[in-house]
Design a protein around this motif. Sequence first.
Motif: not given
Lengths: 188, 188
Positions: A143, A147-148, A150-151, A163, B41-42
Amino acid sequence: MPSVKKQKHSGYKVTVLDYSILGLLAGNSFTGYQIRMIFEKTAMGSFSGSPGTIYPALARLEKQGLIGKKDVAGKNTELFVITRTGMSALRTWILTSPTRDEITKGLDALSLKIAFLDLADDGKKRSRFLIALSEALQQYISELEAYYKSAAANMPKGGRLAYEHGIESYKLTLKWVRKVQAAYPTKP
Amino acid sequence: MPSVKKQKHSGYKVTVLDYSILGLLAGNSFTGYQIRMIFEKTAMGSFSGSPGTIYPALARLEKQGLIGKKDVAGKNTELFVITRTGMSALRTWILTSPTRDEITKGLDALSLKIAFLDLADDGKKRSRFLIALSEALQQYISELEAYYKSAAANMPKGGRLAYEHGIESYKLTLKWVRKVQAAYPTKP
DNA sequence: CCAACCATGTAAGCTGTTACATGATTGA
DNA sequence: TCAATCATGTAACAGCTTACATGGTTGG
């Protein structure tokens, strides 16, 4: 998302601090003062060890019947001892599958469970717990990575570095859990 | 042991949650709801993002003049914006030498400081902060290792494994800080 | 039009922390 | 004897969480 148990105040909740104390008392009997000193001098679980932290916790545990007091001959101090109920509550906690919170909000509780793992002698449950733990970690790492990916583009350099380090930390923990698994093999 | 500042309630204390919010608002303006969603969410800093957590924090920050509200034309929502005071409080915090607690009790606060490091543009102070941080980490690792050496023999297997992992985690963090140092060189 | 989401808040509770107390015992 | 350490507690407090409320807006 699976439904989460929501209860306001169903009597009592045993906290991580409480389990830390239970774990100590599982190996030995201590006075309140000795317990305080252990927390103060060894950074156990990162709790404070001040009287206002430890004594109320001991009182809580005693009220629930998880620990008891024992007079010691001669001395005028009292030793705290873990009760049978306390011992079984501790064992149950140690082997309970990790919650989402235990994975996401700091890994203190999990480290503690493993620190006390020898107290849970049921080899089968133990390896089931460790499997659940490593799976949960793996999933969380995925997860984080997703997320990484995408962000990351919109993050400042420091944000990316922080991160990335978060992910690396979890990977290290996962490797560690596998090592723990190897150290506690299920008997054939 | 150096004396620690002890003050009961000198007006207000800006918490890690507060600084997380300040850091978000340093890059953008958000409504309270948007901030909530980011926390939810993060897994930002591992806070909850529920209304009871975020709105009181926003109220605290506004009362201190660190953030303000801005109407947005047309819409009937309000955006929170960081003030000049808030920005400078944040910068100061980011570059303040790590406290003992920030090192010993979870490294969340430190990760956050580095995540926001780009906001502190004073290269000299920045590298001074990073040097102090890596020295503090090194020293703490030495302490952990010294204690481990003296106590490992009396630990159960799980205890040893957990403690070793603690040390390894700190070593990974130290390596990471060095990487961060390399990524933010002082201009010659 | 009705559900889902946007949006903001409050009330009650618990835990852990700091600071304040108080006394007994031990050792130099 | 006098300081340090052992020993146990309480009061006030802050902060976060859960749960309860309440409305507006938007999309299917």
